[in-house]
Design an enzyme around this catalytic site. Sequence first.
Site, PDB file in Angstrom:
ATOM      1  N   CYS A 105       0.810  -1.221   0.000  1.00 48.52           N
ATOM      2  CA  CYS A 105       0.000   0.000   0.000  1.00 48.52           C
ATOM      3  C   CYS A 105       0.844   1.273   0.000  1.00 48.52           C
ATOM      4  O   CYS A 105       0.310   2.385  -0.072  1.00 48.52           O
ATOM      5  CB  CYS A 105      -0.937   0.003   1.203  1.00 48.52           C
ATOM      6  SG  CYS A 105      -2.063  -1.399   1.228  1.00 48.52           S
TER       7      CYS A 105
ATOM      8  N   CYS B 200     -13.233   1.399   9.530  1.00 48.45           N
ATOM      9  CA  CYS B 200     -12.535   0.814   8.390  1.00 48.45           C
ATOM     10  C   CYS B 200     -12.677   1.703   7.161  1.00 48.45           C
ATOM     11  O   CYS B 200     -13.752   2.247   6.910  1.00 48.45           O
ATOM     12  CB  CYS B 200     -13.111  -0.567   8.070  1.00 48.45           C
ATOM     13  SG  CYS B 200     -13.210  -1.694   9.491  1.00 48.45           S
TER      14      CYS B 200
ATOM     15  N   LYS C  61      -9.876   7.034   5.193  1.00 52.20           N
ATOM     16  CA  LYS C  61     -11.202   6.757   5.720  1.00 52.20           C
ATOM     17  C   LYS C  61     -12.289   7.256   4.778  1.00 52.20           C
ATOM     18  O   LYS C  61     -13.324   6.600   4.614  1.00 52.20           O
ATOM     19  CB  LYS C  61     -11.344   7.427   7.093  1.00 52.20           C
ATOM     20  CG  LYS C  61     -12.705   7.246   7.740  1.00 52.20           C
ATOM     21  CD  LYS C  61     -12.963   5.796   8.102  1.00 52.20           C
ATOM     22  CE  LYS C  61     -14.390   5.592   8.566  1.00 52.20           C
ATOM     23  NZ  LYS C  61     -15.371   5.843   7.520  1.00 52.20           N
TER      24      LYS C  61
ATOM     25  N   HIS D  11      -9.225   3.594  -0.629  1.00 47.29           N
ATOM     26  CA  HIS D  11      -7.815   3.235  -0.774  1.00 47.29           C
ATOM     27  C   HIS D  11      -7.516   2.559  -2.107  1.00 47.29           C
ATOM     28  O   HIS D  11      -7.317   1.341  -2.161  1.00 47.29           O
ATOM     29  CB  HIS D  11      -7.407   2.340   0.390  1.00 47.29           C
ATOM     30  CG  HIS D  11      -5.971   1.965   0.423  1.00 47.29           C
ATOM     31  ND1 HIS D  11      -4.978   2.738  -0.152  1.00 47.29           N
ATOM     32  CD2 HIS D  11      -5.343   0.873   0.962  1.00 47.29           C
ATOM     33  CE1 HIS D  11      -3.804   2.146   0.032  1.00 47.29           C
ATOM     34  NE2 HIS D  11      -4.008   1.023   0.695  1.00 47.29           N
TER      35      HIS D  11
END
Length: 400
Positions: free
Chosen positions: A88, A213, A340, A344
């Site tokens: 990531c 998440c 958030k 992503h």
Amino acid sequence: MATGIKDKVVVLGMGCSRFGERWDCNAEDLMVEAFEEALADAGIERDRIEAAWLGTAIAEQHVGLSSVPLAMTLRLPYIPVTRVENYCATGTEAFRGACYAVASGAADIALALGVEKLKDTGYGGLPQRGRGALNNLHWANISAPGSFAQLASAYRAKHGVDAGDLKRAMAHISVKSHANAAKNDKAHLRNAISEQDVLNAPMIADPLGLFDCCGVSDGSACAIVTTPEIARSLGKKDLVAVKALQLAVSNGEELQLGKWDGSYFATTRVAAARAYKEAGITRPREQVSLVDVHDCFSVTELVTMEDLLLSDEGTAIRDVLDGFYDADGKVPCQIDGGLKCFGHPIGASGLRMIYEMYLQLGGRAGARQRANPTFGMTHNLGGFPSQNVSSVTIVGAYGA
């Protein structure tokens, strides 16, 4: 002896696509959206770009394994293009390659672009794929929420934190991010939420609930970098310079029976210490103006504040609840909404973070703008608490 990258490279221009469920676009469309903004911002023609880096993590799902899609999509002038992937932290890895090319003198102007098109895969989360024979054996039943839930539990046990206080702090982080994203038209999730929304949400992996998440989204971000001298020759003023670029990668010690207790990111502490040294920052809590961290889960932001030495160990919960990291606090964290609320798209996230720092330092962040920022820091993390890649980047006013 290495002298580091401080003030050797400046950001000439940046661009960022709108993040979200971009069903109407493919990865190439998203590349163009970010690139055209960056090119216009830089004020140059594309034939001035001498080298480029493409960051994309799950390339099998969209652009493929080579760098050719970037060169073809942007019609780059037969220059060297390198595709990179580093979990990531892929977006920051692309930026690091471009910056090092300029700092070394290998290129006068270089491009970094990160992109990921994940929604079309049909997965609710990140697409599952093999990661090598060893990882396929011992990661067989792992999940990202489950892994980071263990981080939360270890942190709570180590510092004697009340379970209710931890949940309230994580809820504050999520509420803060959503409030910030409401002011950002490029964010994916822009609706305000309340603390009760977070606390009453379905549990994903105790103590992480739904609103703890981050989501999955499509997006792209782009940076064009050069030397201070070239930037000035192009008429640029108030230059935004790269102060530090540091990367630390797990070496297996976290997986051994040793000193790591699962309550922090060992790599982040190492990368942060190196970055502060490279940037000449000795009092980060006082000198860093704002920060964007890899908040894939709300507990990640909480723990990372301590790893970055912005909160003393065991005190981040108090700082969070006191508003130290709010948009109007001393050191705003995720002032753009963070992972958030952006989601992503792996290859783009690191560059998207730097994009916000770049806007803030140039006084162009609109309703989110902070007064007179000097240093902006990003933290881009890939992998799991026990095995990861951690990147810390610091940008700031040239000469500061």
